[in-house]
Design a protein around this motif. Sequence first.
Motif, PDB file in Angstrom:
ATOM      1  N   LYS A   9      51.496  53.989  66.017  1.00 26.66           N
ATOM      2  CA  LYS A   9      50.352  53.507  66.981  1.00 26.66           C
ATOM      3  C   LYS A   9      48.793  52.399  66.450  1.00 26.66           C
ATOM      4  N   LYS A  10      48.648  52.250  67.683  1.00 31.55           N
ATOM      5  CA  LYS A  10      47.525  51.269  67.072  1.00 31.55           C
ATOM      6  C   LYS A  10      46.459  52.374  67.095  1.00 31.55           C
ATOM      7  N   LYS A  11      45.451  51.978  66.251  1.00 30.29           N
ATOM      8  CA  LYS A  11      44.117  52.159  65.687  1.00 30.29           C
ATOM      9  C   LYS A  11      43.194  51.789  67.025  1.00 30.29           C
ATOM     10  N   VAL A  12      42.336  52.755  67.848  1.00 26.49           N
ATOM     11  CA  VAL A  12      40.935  52.974  68.529  1.00 26.49           C
ATOM     12  C   VAL A  12      39.745  53.514  68.420  1.00 26.49           C
ATOM     13  N   VAL A  13      39.033  51.981  68.424  1.00 25.47           N
ATOM     14  CA  VAL A  13      37.397  53.086  68.047  1.00 25.47           C
ATOM     15  C   VAL A  13      36.469  53.440  68.791  1.00 25.47           C
ATOM     16  N   MET A  14      35.835  54.565  69.228  1.00 25.21           N
ATOM     17  CA  MET A  14      34.472  54.619  70.580  1.00 25.21           C
ATOM     18  C   MET A  14      33.484  54.750  69.465  1.00 25.21           C
ATOM     19  N   GLY A  15      32.184  53.310  69.810  1.00 19.24           N
ATOM     20  CA  GLY A  15      31.383  54.114  69.447  1.00 19.24           C
ATOM     21  C   GLY A  15      29.685  53.907  70.063  1.00 19.24           C
ATOM     22  N   ASP A  36      42.479  48.332  65.589  1.00 15.94           N
ATOM     23  CA  ASP A  36      42.968  47.245  66.839  1.00 15.94           C
ATOM     24  C   ASP A  36      42.258  46.936  67.767  1.00 15.94           C
ATOM     25  N   ARG A  37      41.581  48.452  68.100  1.00 13.63           N
ATOM     26  CA  ARG A  37      40.425  48.163  69.273  1.00 13.63           C
ATOM     27  C   ARG A  37      39.330  48.376  69.189  1.00 13.63           C
ATOM     28  N   LEU A  38      38.128  47.864  69.368  1.00 16.55           N
ATOM     29  CA  LEU A  38      36.419  49.053  69.390  1.00 16.55           C
ATOM     30  C   LEU A  38      35.602  48.646  71.417  1.00 16.55           C
ATOM     31  N   GLU A  39      35.805  50.229  70.927  1.00 15.09           N
ATOM     32  CA  GLU A  39      34.723  49.935  72.101  1.00 15.09           C
ATOM     33  C   GLU A  39      33.009  50.604  71.785  1.00 15.09           C
ATOM     34  N   LEU A  40      32.769  49.135  71.992  1.00 15.10           N
ATOM     35  CA  LEU A  40      31.507  48.845  71.583  1.00 15.10           C
ATOM     36  C   LEU A  40      30.481  49.613  72.748  1.00 15.10           C
ATOM     37  N   MET A  41      29.754  50.663  73.016  1.00 17.07           N
ATOM     38  CA  MET A  41      28.777  50.728  73.615  1.00 17.07           C
ATOM     39  C   MET A  41      27.360  50.505  73.821  1.00 17.07           C
ATOM     40  N   ARG A  69      35.821  44.992  72.943  1.00 21.53           N
ATOM     41  CA  ARG A  69      35.441  45.217  74.102  1.00 21.53           C
ATOM     42  C   ARG A  69      33.731  45.812  74.008  1.00 21.53           C
ATOM     43  N   LEU A  70      32.914  44.949  74.304  1.00 20.48           N
ATOM     44  CA  LEU A  70      31.821  45.478  75.101  1.00 20.48           C
ATOM     45  C   LEU A  70      31.610  46.319  76.536  1.00 20.48           C
ATOM     46  N   VAL A  71      31.130  47.645  76.104  1.00 17.57           N
ATOM     47  CA  VAL A  71      31.142  48.251  76.877  1.00 17.57           C
ATOM     48  C   VAL A  71      29.172  48.487  77.625  1.00 17.57           C
ATOM     49  N   GLU A  72      28.752  48.114  78.770  1.00 20.99           N
ATOM     50  CA  GLU A  72      27.683  48.142  79.031  1.00 20.99           C
ATOM     51  C   GLU A  72      27.121  49.616  79.781  1.00 20.99           C
ATOM     52  N   MET A  73      26.336  50.120  78.997  1.00 18.54           N
ATOM     53  CA  MET A  73      26.193  51.737  79.344  1.00 18.54           C
ATOM     54  C   MET A  73      24.626  51.751  79.813  1.00 18.54           C
ATOM     55  N   TYR A  93      42.920  57.979  68.757  1.00 20.95           N
ATOM     56  CA  TYR A  93      41.596  57.373  68.942  1.00 20.95           C
ATOM     57  C   TYR A  93      40.428  57.980  68.043  1.00 20.95           C
ATOM     58  N   TRP A  94      40.020  56.950  67.653  1.00 17.24           N
ATOM     59  CA  TRP A  94      38.148  57.645  66.588  1.00 17.24           C
ATOM     60  C   TRP A  94      36.971  57.704  67.368  1.00 17.24           C
ATOM     61  N   ALA A  95      36.358  58.513  68.035  1.00 15.12           N
ATOM     62  CA  ALA A  95      35.095  58.302  67.751  1.00 15.12           C
ATOM     63  C   ALA A  95      33.626  58.274  67.087  1.00 15.12           C
ATOM     64  N   HIS A  96      33.018  56.805  67.283  1.00 16.36           N
ATOM     65  CA  HIS A  96      32.306  56.543  65.619  1.00 16.36           C
ATOM     66  C   HIS A  96      31.159  57.312  65.720  1.00 16.36           C
ATOM     67  N   ILE A  97      30.135  57.916  65.048  1.00 19.62           N
ATOM     68  CA  ILE A  97      29.950  58.761  65.536  1.00 19.62           C
ATOM     69  C   ILE A  97      28.677  58.959  64.413  1.00 19.62           C
TER      70      ILE A  97
END
Length: 531
Positions: free
Chosen positions: A2-8, A41-46, A72-76, A107-111
């Motif tokens: 599986k691909k690793k996806v980080v969100m933070g 593999d992917r970083l969702e950077l808020m 990926r830059l996620v504007e919040m 999915y990993w949530a970076h805290i």
Amino acid sequence: MKKKVVMGFLGTQLDSGLSAARWEKWRPTVSIAQHEDLIVDRLELMHDPRNKALAERVRDDLVQLSPGTEVRLVEMALANPWDFGEVYGALYDWIRAYPFDTEREEYWAHITTGTHVAQICLFLLVEARFIPGVLLQTAPPRGRQGQGVGSYELIDLDLSRYDAINARLAVAQQDAVSFLKSGIATRNPRFNTLIEEIERIAVQSKAPILLTGPTGAGKSMLARRIFELKKSRHQVSGSFVDVNCATLHGDGAGSALFGHKKGAFTGAASDRPGLLRTADKGVLFLDEIGELGLDEQAMLLKAVEEKRFLPVGADKEVESSFQLIAGTNKDLRSEVACGRFREDLFARINLWTYTLPGLSQRREDIEPNMDHQLMLASEDLGRKTRMTTEARAAYLRFAQSGEAVWTGNFRDLSASITRLATLGDNGRIGARLVEAEIARLRWQWQAAPPETGAAAVSLTELMGNAADALDYFEQLQLQAVIEVCRKSASLSDAGRALFNISRTQRSVVNDADRLRKYLLKFDLTWEKLAT
């Protein structure tokens, strides 16, 4: 793999730095790409729109270290990043729209970065399974003044210990309860309590669920709603397979459930996977499970316990991981005692057992269910259909009285409302149409047999050993009285039905008081019968 996806969140302080000196300090988000044993593999950077330049710098630096990582830059936009409600609401809305693919990605949530409020919100979303993954915590190296790669740790939360501690999560739970009830604002306390517990079980447990109750009480619909709720929480990824065991007979039962190999028997022209394999990674609903043969019960027990079984004519076992929901209108305890149902299978599926009350035991829910059925009928007919005030009052007066036995439960109600909606001229249901429908229902229920079996009144459950001291005559009489009480909306309604002749001969009529005194002879109350 599986691909690793980080969100933070972007760390406006810890991730900062525009000069070349930034490479000499530890930056949490950039450090994710510096570990040799970690490939993301992917970083969702808020980030807030005001910090776009820093976000782009962090993205470029991370890609320089790990070219294979997509950032990926996620504007919040957050007016106040320390406001819990605002941060949770923005994250919740983004997460609910996110295309999770748990079959191909983890999915990993970076805290480590973001405000403490943002970190708490990520924690809650992971623990509530809105983010189907684990927590990622990074830390700077020790004793090197913040320089170097540092370390990271994955934290897998134990969902069974979670209690909702914020308003938005409580709202989400209530939404789930409403979803299980098809959005119908039910009023029966017993039913509402039952659904609230099922909601907790549905999102936390993969164990079998047993739904009992009379035919037409809504077992099939509730089973499908449980599946849809679990799917929305990423608990299952497979299909919902609905099987009525009463339609499975003889040799074909084993083939239909467990599949067969080509040539296993006459007519087996090709391999058949079987319904249990079709339900892999999903939910299998076996309605009327008490109709299964003993051989199929033994095979089902193995499939539930070991997640594997032997298709008909095969010499090699196959695997299927599914959650079982079983339904029955029988008392399986009696079936076990009579040898018609395996005791070991009953013990396995009896962990979470819920009895759905029939419509006659939920008379206060007839009105909201009537409105729901009227809405569904309007959608099918393509026109808005309404009852006049007079017609509505007349229908409810009859539907909630002891005269309406509702032997078919919600199927009877659905059919009744469908007839009214179809016959209503210009979408208007008047009093005459309701009178004709009431006459139809009276005729339909005229020869209805008395309730027996699982639905019959158990005096032992109500009175304990005191029931054994009653004559058989008294037991039958009391059972009949209790059945009328449970079908009635109030003590007065039950009294009118029971004293329908003698009440007309009295100058002072108090049916409720007469019935209350009768029940007190057996140490029973209206409140006790209603629970």
